[in-house]
Enzyme design. Structure first.
Site, PDB file in Angstrom:
ATOM      1  N   HIS A  78     106.148   0.709  79.530  1.00 29.75           N
ATOM      2  CA  HIS A  78     107.046  -0.397  79.860  1.00 29.75           C
ATOM      3  C   HIS A  78     107.586  -1.024  78.583  1.00 29.75           C
ATOM      4  CE1 HIS A  78     106.112  -1.385  84.317  1.00 29.75           C
ATOM      5  NE2 HIS A  78     106.069  -0.101  84.082  1.00 29.75           N
ATOM      6  N   TYR A 207     106.824 -12.042  85.641  1.00 31.26           N
ATOM      7  CA  TYR A 207     106.019 -13.252  85.506  1.00 31.26           C
ATOM      8  C   TYR A 207     106.875 -14.392  86.053  1.00 31.26           C
ATOM      9  CZ  TYR A 207     102.719 -10.896  82.328  1.00 31.26           C
ATOM     10  OH  TYR A 207     101.774 -10.056  81.793  1.00 31.26           O
ATOM     11  N   PRO A 298      93.932 -14.482  82.030  1.00 26.13           N
ATOM     12  CA  PRO A 298      94.583 -13.165  82.084  1.00 26.13           C
ATOM     13  C   PRO A 298      96.076 -13.146  81.762  1.00 26.13           C
ATOM     14  CG  PRO A 298      94.026 -13.938  84.291  1.00 26.13           C
ATOM     15  CD  PRO A 298      93.390 -14.888  83.335  1.00 26.13           C
ATOM     16  N   LYS A 302      95.430  -9.765  77.719  1.00 30.29           N
ATOM     17  CA  LYS A 302      94.784  -9.515  76.431  1.00 30.29           C
ATOM     18  C   LYS A 302      93.315  -9.110  76.516  1.00 30.29           C
ATOM     19  CE  LYS A 302      98.238  -9.858  74.058  1.00 30.29           C
ATOM     20  NZ  LYS A 302      98.751  -8.517  73.902  1.00 30.29           N
ATOM     21  N   TYR A 389     102.709  -9.941  72.843  1.00 25.87           N
ATOM     22  CA  TYR A 389     102.440  -9.201  74.089  1.00 25.87           C
ATOM     23  C   TYR A 389     102.147  -7.734  73.783  1.00 25.87           C
ATOM     24  CZ  TYR A 389     102.750  -8.217  79.097  1.00 25.87           C
ATOM     25  OH  TYR A 389     102.464  -7.875  80.394  1.00 25.87           O
TER      26      TYR A 389
HETATM   27  P1  FAD Z   1      83.061  -5.924  81.060  1.00 26.78           P
HETATM   28  O1  FAD Z   1      84.195  -5.086  81.565  1.00 26.78           O
HETATM   29  O2  FAD Z   1      82.735  -7.180  81.747  1.00 26.78           O
HETATM   30  O3  FAD Z   1      81.790  -5.002  80.940  1.00 26.78           O
HETATM   31  C1  FAD Z   1      80.485  -5.506  80.743  1.00 26.78           C
HETATM   32  C2  FAD Z   1      79.506  -4.596  81.431  1.00 26.78           C
HETATM   33  O4  FAD Z   1      78.181  -5.019  81.136  1.00 26.78           O
HETATM   34  C3  FAD Z   1      79.634  -4.634  82.951  1.00 26.78           C
HETATM   35  O5  FAD Z   1      79.787  -3.327  83.457  1.00 26.78           O
HETATM   36  C4  FAD Z   1      78.357  -5.302  83.416  1.00 26.78           C
HETATM   37  O6  FAD Z   1      77.935  -4.842  84.684  1.00 26.78           O
HETATM   38  C5  FAD Z   1      77.390  -4.900  82.302  1.00 26.78           C
HETATM   39  N1  FAD Z   1      76.223  -5.780  82.166  1.00 26.78           N
HETATM   40  C6  FAD Z   1      76.179  -7.126  82.265  1.00 26.78           C
HETATM   41  N2  FAD Z   1      74.927  -7.572  82.092  1.00 26.78           N
HETATM   42  C7  FAD Z   1      74.160  -6.485  81.874  1.00 26.78           C
HETATM   43  C8  FAD Z   1      72.767  -6.298  81.628  1.00 26.78           C
HETATM   44  N3  FAD Z   1      71.936  -7.351  81.576  1.00 26.78           N
HETATM   45  N4  FAD Z   1      72.306  -5.045  81.455  1.00 26.78           N
HETATM   46  C9  FAD Z   1      73.152  -3.982  81.507  1.00 26.78           C
HETATM   47  N5  FAD Z   1      74.454  -4.099  81.733  1.00 26.78           N
HETATM   48  C10 FAD Z   1      74.970  -5.333  81.916  1.00 26.78           C
HETATM   49  N6  FAD Z   1      92.101  -8.988  81.791  1.00 26.78           N
HETATM   50  C11 FAD Z   1      93.395  -8.818  81.763  1.00 26.78           C
HETATM   51  O7  FAD Z   1      93.927  -8.635  80.683  1.00 26.78           O
HETATM   52  N7  FAD Z   1      94.132  -8.829  82.932  1.00 26.78           N
HETATM   53  C12 FAD Z   1      93.532  -9.005  84.161  1.00 26.78           C
HETATM   54  O8  FAD Z   1      94.196  -9.009  85.186  1.00 26.78           O
HETATM   55  C13 FAD Z   1      92.168  -9.199  84.210  1.00 26.78           C
HETATM   56  N8  FAD Z   1      91.536  -9.387  85.400  1.00 26.78           N
HETATM   57  C14 FAD Z   1      90.174  -9.588  85.391  1.00 26.78           C
HETATM   58  C15 FAD Z   1      89.497  -9.813  86.589  1.00 26.78           C
HETATM   59  C16 FAD Z   1      88.101 -10.070  86.590  1.00 26.78           C
HETATM   60  C17 FAD Z   1      87.367 -10.313  87.895  1.00 26.78           C
HETATM   61  C18 FAD Z   1      87.397 -10.100  85.347  1.00 26.78           C
HETATM   62  C19 FAD Z   1      85.899 -10.406  85.316  1.00 26.78           C
HETATM   63  C20 FAD Z   1      88.091  -9.844  84.166  1.00 26.78           C
HETATM   64  C21 FAD Z   1      89.473  -9.604  84.168  1.00 26.78           C
HETATM   65  N9  FAD Z   1      90.174  -9.352  82.994  1.00 26.78           N
HETATM   66  C22 FAD Z   1      91.479  -9.166  82.977  1.00 26.78           C
HETATM   67  C23 FAD Z   1      89.521  -9.269  81.717  1.00 26.78           C
HETATM   68  C24 FAD Z   1      89.190  -7.829  81.354  1.00 26.78           C
HETATM   69  O9  FAD Z   1      88.955  -7.068  82.506  1.00 26.78           O
HETATM   70  C25 FAD Z   1      87.990  -7.905  80.447  1.00 26.78           C
HETATM   71  O10 FAD Z   1      88.402  -8.565  79.266  1.00 26.78           O
HETATM   72  C26 FAD Z   1      87.371  -6.574  80.099  1.00 26.78           C
HETATM   73  O11 FAD Z   1      86.728  -6.036  81.237  1.00 26.78           O
HETATM   74  C27 FAD Z   1      86.342  -6.734  78.973  1.00 26.78           C
HETATM   75  O12 FAD Z   1      85.626  -5.559  78.807  1.00 26.78           O
HETATM   76  P2  FAD Z   1      84.101  -5.607  78.349  1.00 26.78           P
HETATM   77  O13 FAD Z   1      83.683  -4.188  78.245  1.00 26.78           O
HETATM   78  O14 FAD Z   1      83.960  -6.491  77.182  1.00 26.78           O
HETATM   79  O15 FAD Z   1      83.326  -6.351  79.515  1.00 26.78           O
HETATM   80  C1  DHB Z   2      98.067  -7.267  84.792  1.00 23.85           C
HETATM   81  C2  DHB Z   2      97.212  -8.268  84.497  1.00 23.85           C
HETATM   82  C3  DHB Z   2      97.608  -9.272  83.645  1.00 23.85           C
HETATM   83  O1  DHB Z   2      96.771 -10.260  83.332  1.00 23.85           O
HETATM   84  C4  DHB Z   2      98.865  -9.301  83.107  1.00 23.85           C
HETATM   85  O2  DHB Z   2      99.240 -10.317  82.306  1.00 23.85           O
HETATM   86  C5  DHB Z   2      99.731  -8.283  83.396  1.00 23.85           C
HETATM   87  C6  DHB Z   2      99.320  -7.262  84.248  1.00 23.85           C
HETATM   88  C7  DHB Z   2      97.640  -6.185  85.711  1.00 23.85           C
HETATM   89  O3  DHB Z   2      96.512  -6.254  86.208  1.00 23.85           O
HETATM   90  O4  DHB Z   2      98.420  -5.276  85.947  1.00 23.85           O
END
Ligand code: FAD
Ligand code: DHB
Length: 396
Positions: A78, A207, A298, A302, A389
Site C-alpha cells: 500500500h 482512517y 493501535p 506501530k 507511518y
Molecule cells: P505478544 O504478541 O503479546 O506475544 C507475547 C507472547 O507471550 C504471547 O503469545 C503470550 O501468550 C506469551 N506469554 C505471556 N506470558 C507468558 C508466560 N508467563 N509464559 C510463556 N509465555 C507467555 N498493533 C497494531 O499495530 N495494530 C492493531 O490493530 C493491534 N491490535 C491488537 C489487538 C490486541 C488484542 C492486542 C493485545 C494487541 C494489538 N496490537 C496491535 C499490538 C500488536 O499486536 C503487538 O504490539 C504485538 O503482538 C507485540 O508482539 P510481542 O511478541 O511483543 O507480544
Molecule cells: C490495522 C491496525 C491498525 O492499528 C492500523 O493503524 C492499521 C491497520 C489492521 O489491523 O489492519
C-alpha cells in the site's frame, strides 16, 4: 544434593508472539541456539487477531531472514492511506512523499510463517507450558523454569534470557523492585475490531474522524476486510450485535457515491488502548522486547513493527555479548527506547487527532479538524505523517 539444570541453551526466550519467534530465527541465523516457551497453544497463537500493517523495514527484515516467501506472494503493498473528516476523504500518497510504502499482511500470518519455519529447521519451541519463571538474572548463568504440557518441571541454564512475553507476562515483573520506571496513559476509548468475509470496499486504508468516534477500514486479503470502531473502554462485546456494528460503520464512513459492502462477521473483539513505556529494557542477563516493555495505542499500526525492530537490535546485541563484546548489549535499552518514544509520540498524536473524547468541548474537535486539514494540504506536514507511518529510524 540439589540436581543441576535439565537443559542448557544459549538464549531462553519467553513468548511465541512476533518478538520471541522472530528473535529465535535471527539468533539461529547467527549460530546461536535458543529454547522458546509459550503458555498458549500453537493454534491459539496462530489464530489471535491483531495487527495487520508492516513497515517497509519490517518486510526487509523478514526478507533478509528468508522468512518472506508467503509475505511476498500474498502481502498487499500500500502506497498511501485515506484520511476522512468533515464529509471529505483525502488521500496521502506515501510513495510520492517518502518513496516508501507499507505492506498489509496479518500478524496471524506472520506468526504462522515464523512458527512453521522454526519447526521445519528443528527449533526448540514448547507450547502450553505453565509456571514460567526466570531467576539468577544478575549472574552469567540465568535460569528459565517451566512445566511442560506433559507436566514435567524443567530448568534451563541460559547465557541470557529474552522476555518477549507481552504486556501481561512474567519477565518485566521479575526485575528487582524499584529498578523500572513506567510511564503510562490510558485512553477513554477502546477499539472494537471485526474480521468480515467481504471484499474490501477500498483500495487503501481509510482512517475516519467522525462525531460518533473514530473508524478504520483495513483489509486482510482481496476477499477479507478488517474494520475497527472506537467504542467505550468498558463496552461489552455482547452489546454490539453484528447489525449494530455495520450500522455504526455505515454512519462513520458515509460518503456520497461510495458504498461500504457488508458481509458475515468471522471474529470480533474489543481492545483497550494505552501508551506504556517501561525502562530500562534490560536487567543483568534479562532483556525485554516488544509489548513486554512498551505498548502503543493501535492508531498508526506501530505495535507489531516495534516488536520486530526491538528483536533486530537484540539479536545483534546478544551475538556480541555471547561472543565477548558487551557494547551493543549495554546500549540495547537506549538504542530501542529512541525508536520506542518516536512511535509512542506518533501513535499518541494519531490517536488524539482522530478519536472523539467523551465530554470534550467543541475546541477539541475544531483543533482536530484544523490538524487534519493541515496534514492533508501541507506537503511538509503530510511528509512527517508519511515518514512516521512507513517507519522512521532515529539516527544513532
Ligand atoms: P505478544 O504478541 O503479546 O506475544 C507475547 C507472547 O507471550 C504471547 O503469545 C503470550 O501468550 C506469551 N506469554 C505471556 N506470558 C507468558 C508466560 N508467563 N509464559 C510463556 N509465555 C507467555 N498493533 C497494531 O499495530 N495494530 C492493531 O490493530 C493491534 N491490535 C491488537 C489487538 C490486541 C488484542 C492486542 C493485545 C494487541 C494489538 N496490537 C496491535 C499490538 C500488536 O499486536 C503487538 O504490539 C504485538 O503482538 C507485540 O508482539 P510481542 O511478541 O511483543 O507480544
Ligand atoms: C490495522 C491496525 C491498525 O492499528 C492500523 O493503524 C492499521 C491497520 C489492521 O489491523 O489492519
Amino acid at each position: 544434593m540439589a540436581s543441576g539444570p535439565d537443559l542448557r541453551t544459549q538464549v531462553g526466550i519467553v513468548g511465541a508472539g512476533p518478538a520471541g519467534l522472530l528473535l529465535s530465527h535471527l539468533l539461529a541465523q547467527r549460530g546461536i541456539d535458543s529454547v522458546l516457551v509459550e503458555d498458549r497453544s500453537r493454534a491459539y497463537c496462530e489464530a489471535r487477531q491483531r495487527a495487520g500493517v508492516l513497515e517497509a523495514g519490517s518486510v526487509t527484515l523478514l526478507r533478509e531472514a528468508g522468512l518472506a516467501g508467503r509475505l511476498d506472494r500474498e502481502g498487499l503493498e500500500h502506497g498511501g492511506i485515506y484520511l476522512q473528516f468533515a464529509g471529505e476523504r483525502r488521500h496521502l500518497d506515501f510513495q510520492d512523499l517518502t518513496g516508501r510504502s507499507v505492506t498489509v499482511y496479518a500478524q496471524t500470518e506472520v506468526v504462522k510463517d515464523l512458527i512453521a519455519a522454526r519447526v521445519a529447521t528443528g527449533g526448540h519451541l514448547e507450547f502450553e507450558v505453565s509456571g514460567t519463571e526466570v531467576a539468577d538474572l544478575d549472574t552469567g548463568r540465568p535460569l528459565l523454569r517451566y512445566t511442560t504440557r506433559e507436566g514435567t518441571r524443567t530448568e534451563v541454564a541460559c547465557d541470557a534470557i529474552a522476555g518477549c512475553d507481552g504486556f501481561h507476562g512474567i519477565c518485566r515483573p521479575s526485575f528487582p523492585a524499584g529498578l523500572l520506571t513506567a510511564v503510562e496513559r490510558e485512553y477513554p476509548y477502546a477499539w472494537l475490531g471485526i474480521l468480515a468475509d467481504v471484499p474490501p470496499s477500498t483500495d487503501e486504508l481509510i482512517y475516519a474522524h467522525h462525531a460518533h468516534g473514530f473508524a478504520l477500514h483495513s483489509l486482510r486479503s482481496p476477499l477479507l476486510s478488517r474494520l475497527y470502531l472506537q467504542v467505550e473502554p468498558d463496552d461489552d462485546i455482547a452489546a454490539w450485535p453484528d447489525e449494530r456494528i455495520w450500522a455504526e460503520l455505515q454512519t462513520r464512513f458515509a460518503l456520497p457515491g461510495w458504498e461500504l459492502k457488508e458481509g458475515p462477521i468471522l471474529d470480533k473483539g474489543i481492545t483497550p488502548m494505552r501508551s506504556f513505556v517501561s525502562s530500562p529494557m534490560r536487567y543483568g542477563r534479562l532483556f525485554l522486547a516488544g509489548d513486554a516493555a512498551h505498548i502503543v495505542p493501535p492508531t498508526g499500526a506501530k505495535g507489531l513493527n516495534l516488536a520486530m525492530s526491538d528483536v533486530a537490535v537484540l539479536a545483534d546485541a546478544l551475538a556480541g555479548l555471547l561472543g565477548g563484546d558487551p557494547r551493543r548489549a549495554d546500549a540495547y535499552s537506549d538504542t530501542c527506547l529512541d525508536r520506542v518514544w518516536r512511535c509512542t509520540h506518533f501513535s499518541w498524536w494519531m490517536t488524539s487527532m482522530l478519536h472523539a473524547t467523551p465530554g470534550a468541548d467543541t475546541m477539541e474537535a475544531a483543533l482536530q479538524l484544523a490538524q487534519l486539514r493541515y496534514v492533508t494540504t501541507s506537503r511538509a506536514a503530510a511528509t512527517s505523517l508519511a515518514e512516521n507511518y512507513t517507519g522512521y529510524q532515529p539516527p544513532r
